[in-house]
Design an enzyme around this catalytic site. Structure first.
Site, PDB file in Angstrom:
ATOM      1  N   ARG A  37       0.826  -1.209   0.000  1.00 40.97           N
ATOM      2  CA  ARG A  37       0.000   0.000   0.000  1.00 40.97           C
ATOM      3  C   ARG A  37       0.863   1.263   0.000  1.00 40.97           C
ATOM      4  NH1 ARG A  37      -5.540   1.758   1.223  1.00 40.97           N
ATOM      5  NH2 ARG A  37      -6.231  -0.406   1.295  1.00 40.97           N
ATOM      6  N   GLU A  88      -8.971   6.803   7.578  1.00 37.43           N
ATOM      7  CA  GLU A  88      -7.548   6.957   7.315  1.00 37.43           C
ATOM      8  C   GLU A  88      -7.162   8.179   6.495  1.00 37.43           C
ATOM      9  OE1 GLU A  88      -5.831   2.459   7.218  1.00 37.43           O
ATOM     10  OE2 GLU A  88      -7.297   2.957   5.674  1.00 37.43           O
TER      11      GLU A  88
END
Length: 821
Positions: free
Chosen positions: A359, A763
């Site tokens: 990621r 997030e």
């Protein structure tokens, strides 16, 4: 005597904290707010339903101290208490282990070692079988669990663990990225490469080129509630476990592995956590398994609550990275090619380091298009805690790399960093909309967000004023930066993008909701309640959320990747819709109207001209033998990902935002004050603006803390020295911005079919803290008249700031020396 003009004068007072939601009038001229909504939006909402600022469902319990966490649950009769025995070596072979004094200590019932495990001594969440629950022949980091004491009281257990006599043979220890590379670079997971075009060939052809390296530190989760679990044995091998976990299904699976029993015998429950931030996605498995093991062997309930020092010593953190970069660009600040290697200190086992470093690559472009690009991960094995999930899951580290490129280009060309950002932003619907993993960015609004925020907060004028101030100020330097975020939403492990729910309506018209997501303070349960309220037109006191329980909703995904509301919300909606369809069909037949004439309103259910109180409809449906219960299910559409080719669509959509931070830096002490922060964040059609604004505020502060005050330190023996609040500094109230303006973007519903066209908000706003790091860098750049990139590493602690300031002053002196170009 205090200086009235100094930003550090405490007598000057603090400006008011300000938050607001755009009301749709001030920004009507913005292109952002002129975008047409999808055909099924905006939604008509009932009072108190979704998209309303309903208070947190446990808010009163939180502030009154009556919200129950694991350690608050009533203790069963005969409850046993556990304490782990930890390694005092970072890398060693166990030559002997004498636990007789431990067993003979007062109150000790049992001492658990690996030999007591009937099943598998493994709690690896990714199936690599490299993470024993209890160490056997070797230890791989300082603080690894070797044994566990089971006692009548917690104090007895904690006292007894200190009596163990373990003799080690030291082995070579690798503690950081540099040492790992020097030792050959052993990986805990395969390396991933994302590429498009030919970056190595394009870099030499670029008009200008800069290369460098930056380091960004890790971060302790510092949840208020530490790791905790309680287990109670039942009949015929049943085991019930209460765990402070973000992933009940995985915790259930790990317990079955350790006990060597079917999953149907183990039930894991969590009502709420006192914070998680990713630190309880996998790290909660160890305590849960130990309590279940103790309960299974003794036939008595058992509990383990880690002491804060032990918690920080044992558990993994956010991965710290070393990022090597090479960027080619032109005089206009446009990027031509990027080559970047992102190396991470992963720790002693794989844990989630593979997906985390993946990621990081996915977000190493942030909001910018790279024409030719190569991004490579380097998940390095070290003899430290096995680093794990943390809010952003590697994404923030990748974005730090992207923003360093922008900063390098800005200083090399003399351009405003904002202009460099705008010139390199993705442009949807053009040839500049393809990511390094070959996903088209179909909805890029990053440039519009930056322009809107820059105008709203008067960025250009303030930047000029700050430069004028710095030209006259000897020691206090100010800085300003405006940074964007583009954050992909979905689990990159495709199979995790699913969720289940269970909804019951009782004959009095009250509703009970259960789903697979976990509440850790973020308001997930509140949003699920609002979905039911909206669909049935009910008030909040008629809808009850219950504890997340693997016996009610099985095979759930972790509450992580910002997908809690997206996944579980759609599953709840699916369950509610099934019941609602039955009720509509019944009501239409019972009151002799068409189904289109049935409407759920705050006053009751309308069947043509007849108004039926909701409880009366439910009672009538019950007597007509209509099912008032249903499960729900959802899987995220469109997504796919092939790690072998580095191509796919790993995300359903992107969430966007922009933040502008202004700071003041005392170059004599390294002290820094955040003067003002303005944030414009894209939450789609927010499910709950009040909760979402709170998430943005909290995420910003946590992100700024990661990059400024929070520093992890290991000594040469591999001991974590920052293992308590006395040595690890999270932001406090005095660290908040003096002026703090947070706004949610209005009239911008999600283009994808998410729950009521909302967007995830867990997030993405964490990345807004990056604007503080770049504002500090901007302030320090003034020491060399903005001629060179400060190359400020993170965390920008006072010590780091002073080192950077000293280097820039020396560079300035060299420039000023006679004969120096």
């Amino acid at each position: 005597m205090s200086d009235p003009d100094s930003p550090f004068d405490l007598g000057a007072g603090m400006a008011g904290l300000s938050t607001e939601v755009i009301d749709g009038t001030e920004a009507e001229t913005s292109a952002l707010n002129a975008r047409p909504a999808p055909q099924n939006a905006p939604l008509k909402l009932v009072k108190g339903g979704a998209s309303q600022p309903l208070r947190h469902e446990s808010g009163v319990l939180h502030v009154s101290g009556t919200a129950a966490y694991i350690d608050d649950l009533p203790e069963p009769k005969g409850l046993l208490h556990l304490a782990p025995g930890l390694s005092t070596k970072a890398s060693a072979r166990i030559l002997s282990m004498d636990l007789e004094a431990v067993r003979a200590a007062p109150g000790i019932v049992l001492v658990l070692t690996a030999d007591d495990i009937p099943g598998h001594n493994d709690v690896s969440p990714v199936g690599k079988h490299d993470e024993p629950l209890l160490a056997t022949d070797t230890v791989s980091y300082y603080g690894q669990m070797i044994f566990a004491v089971v006692a009548e009281t917690r104090a007895q257990a904690r006292a007894a663990v200190r009596l163990a006599k373990i003799i080690y043979e030291d082995l070579p220890a690798v503690l950081d990225v540099a040492q790992a590379r020097a030792a050959g670079g052993e990986l805990v997971w395969r390396s991933l490469t994302l590429s498009r075009g030919d970056a190595p060939a394009a870099l030499p052809k670029a008009p200008r080129r800069v290369s460098g390296s930056l380091s960004v530190g890790g971060q302790e989760h510092f949840y208020l509630e530490g790791q905790a679990a309680m287990a109670m044995p039942g009949e015929d091998g049943e085991m019930r476990v209460w765990s402070s976990t973000q992933h009940p299904t995985e915790t259930q699976l790990m317990v079955t592995h350790v006990l060597d029993c079917p999953g149907a015998l183990v039930t894991v429950e969590v009502r709420r956590m006192g914070g998680g931030f990713g630190g309880k996605e996998t790290q909660a498995n160890g305590p849960a398994c130990l309590t279940a093991l103790a309960a299974s062997i003794t036939g008595r309930a058992a509990k383990l609550r880690l002491d804060r020092d032990d918690d920080m010593t044992i558990t993994g953190k956010r991965h710290d990275f070393v990022i090597d970069y090479d960027v080619g660009f032109d005089d206009e600040g446009r990027i031509h090619a990027v080559d970047m290697v992102l190396a991470a200190r992963c720790g002693w086992s794989a844990d989630l380091s593979g997906p985390v470093t993946d990621r990081a690559l996915f977000h190493a472009d942030n909001a910018y298009y790279y024409p030719d690009v190569r991004l490579r991960s380097e998940p390095l094995k070290t003899n430290t805690q096995s680093n794990t999930a943390y809010r952003g899951f590697g994404g923030p580290q990748g974005i730090v790399g992207a923003e360093r490129l922008i900063e390098e280009i800005a200083y090399a060309t003399g351009l405003d960093p904002l202009d460099v950002r705008l010139r390199n932003a993705y442009e949807s619907g053009t040839t500049r909309d393809l990511t390094p993993y070959h996903m088209n960015v179909e909805d890029s609004i990053a440039a519009d967000l930056m322009k809107t925020l820059a105008e709203d907060c008067d960025y250009r004028k303030r930047r000029e004023d700050i430069r004028a101030f710095n030209a006259k100020s000897r020691f206090i330097r100010r800085g300003i930066a405006l940074t964007p975020v583009k954050f992909g939403i979905a689990f990159t492990a495709t199979h995790y993008n699913q969720a289940g729910a269970l909804v019951h309506i009782y004959t009095d018209g009250s509703v009970q909701v259960n789903h697979g997501g976990c509440e850790m303070g973020q308001g997930l349960h509140t949003k699920m309640v609002q979905i039911v309220m909206r669909e049935f037109a009910l008030e909040a006191d008629r809808v009850r959320i219950t504890a997340t329980n693997t016996g009610k909703v099985p095979n759930t995904s972790a509450t992580a990747a910002s997908s809690g509301a997206d996944l579980n919300g759609m599953a709840v909606l699916d369950a509610v819709t099934k019941i609602k369809d039955r009720l509509i069909m019944f009501a239409a037949e019972h009151w002799s109207v068409t189904e289109k004439e049935i409407a759920f309103t705050p006053d009751g259910v309308k069947a043509g001209d007849t108004l039926i109180p909701f409880p009366d409809l439910i009672k009538a449906a019950y007597f007509a033998r209509i099912s008032l219960s249903s499960n729900g299910f959802y899987k995220t559409p469109k997504i796919h990902w092939n790690p072998d080719t580095g191509r796919g669509r790993p995300f359903l959509y992107f969430a966007y935002g922009a933040a502008c931070s202004e700071v003041a830096v005392d170059t004599l002490t390294g002290e820094m004050q955040i003067e003002r922060v303005d944030i414009l964040h894209d939450a789609g059609q927010s499910l709950n603006p009040a909760i979402d604004i709170g998430q943005v505020e909290g995420a910003f502060v946590q992100g700024a803390g990661w990059l400024t005050t929070e520093e992890l330190v290991w000594d040469a023996a591999g001991r974590l020295r920052t293992h308590a609040p006395s040595t690890y500094k999270i932001p406090g109230c005095s660290d908040r911005p003096r002026i703090f303006n947070v706004r949610l973007l209005e009239n911008a519903p999600n283009r994808e079919d998410s729950i009521f066209r909302s967007k995830a908000v867990g997030e993405p706003p964490f990345v807004h803290g990056l604007s503080v790091l770049h504002a500090i860098s901007d302030a320090l750049a003034s020491l060399n008249h903005y001629r060179t990139c400060p190359r400020l590493d993170a965390p920008a602690t006072p010590e780091t700031i002073l080192r950077c300031a000293d280097r820039l002053r020396k560079t300035a002196e060299a420039h000023a020396a006679p004969g120096t170009a």
